[in-house]
Design an enzyme around this catalytic site. Structure first.
Site, PDB file in Angstrom:
ATOM      1  N   HIS A  23     -15.977  22.085   6.436  1.00  0.00           N
ATOM      2  CA  HIS A  23     -17.001  22.120   5.309  1.00  0.00           C
ATOM      3  C   HIS A  23     -16.595  23.646   4.781  1.00  0.00           C
ATOM      4  O   HIS A  23     -16.561  23.947   3.575  1.00  0.00           O
ATOM      5  CB  HIS A  23     -18.373  22.326   5.623  1.00  0.00           C
ATOM      6  CG  HIS A  23     -19.040  21.153   6.316  1.00  0.00           C
ATOM      7  ND1 HIS A  23     -19.815  20.981   7.548  1.00  0.00           N
ATOM      8  CD2 HIS A  23     -19.345  19.837   5.645  1.00  0.00           C
ATOM      9  CE1 HIS A  23     -20.169  19.742   7.425  1.00  0.00           C
ATOM     10  NE2 HIS A  23     -19.735  19.096   6.335  1.00  0.00           N
ATOM     11  N   SER A 134     -19.238  16.379  11.245  1.00  0.00           N
ATOM     12  CA  SER A 134     -20.363  16.858  12.032  1.00  0.00           C
ATOM     13  C   SER A 134     -20.875  16.038  13.136  1.00  0.00           C
ATOM     14  O   SER A 134     -21.123  16.176  14.172  1.00  0.00           O
ATOM     15  CB  SER A 134     -21.503  17.232  11.222  1.00  0.00           C
ATOM     16  OG  SER A 134     -21.318  18.133  10.112  1.00  0.00           O
TER      17      SER A 134
END
Ligand code: PNS
Length: 169
Positions: A23, A134
């Site tokens: 990210h 994630s």
């Protein structure tokens, strides 16, 4: 020539449960492309998140503190309505592999149908980050694996606390 960044506001939406270096790589790229980048966490997620919105916002804010044109926020409801309310003209999403494409295409076309004036822009994360998610990071640390270099140190500590009660791997 006019500056293409002039006045451009983009939203980078997602769950960010929690933020990874994948990210962050995209955030860095987006901060160079747009005049202002708003990283926005979906607050009414049907998925059961590991971290609360407030916890995710805190980790994100810490991770992006060196980028003056990047802001962290949360949103509920339709993403395009939130984007319009924030004056954004672009949605930024990352594509890691071809497997991401179908889901991303569907969302981009639905968002275009809802508000054609808002464009979705796809960026490729650096090769070194293209396998990070994630979901996998949570799984690996939960099973005692090493996740250093995949998430910022603060996030690793928070994951350790939440999933292992603070134990070192
Ligand atoms: O990181 P994620 O979980 O892949 O992010 C998904 C997200 C938050 C971008 C997506 O679920 C979303 O935009 N939700 C808001 C609801 C919405 O606008 N839905 C209609 C357009 S697809």
């Amino acid at each position: 020539m006019t500056n293409p960044k002039q006045g451009s506001v983009a939203i980078y939406p997602g769950s960010f449960d929690p933020i990874t270096y994948g990210h962050l790589d995209l955030i860095e790229r987006g901060s160079r492309l747009f005049q202002r980048l708003i990283v926005a966490i979906l607050s009414n997620d049907a998925k059961e998140p590991l971290f609360t919105v407030a916890e995710r916002m805190e980790m994100l804010a810490q991770a992006v503190k060196d980028y003056p044109n990047v802001e962290v926020d949360s949103f509920g409801g339709l993403l395009v309505d939130y984007a319009a309310a924030r004056g954004a003209t672009a949605l930024m999403r990352g594509i890691r592999a071809i497997s991401d494409y179908e889901y991303e295409l569907q969302m981009a076309l639905m968002n275009r149908r809802l508000r054609p004036e808002i464009e979705t822009v796809f960026l490729m994360a650096g090769e070194a980050y293209s396998f990070i998610s994630s979901r996998l990071v949570k799984q690996v640390i939960g099973l005692g694996g090493n996740i250093s270099g995949l998430v910022p140190p603060l996030v690793e500590a928070r994951l350790r606390d939440r999933l292992l009660g603070g134990k070192k791997s």
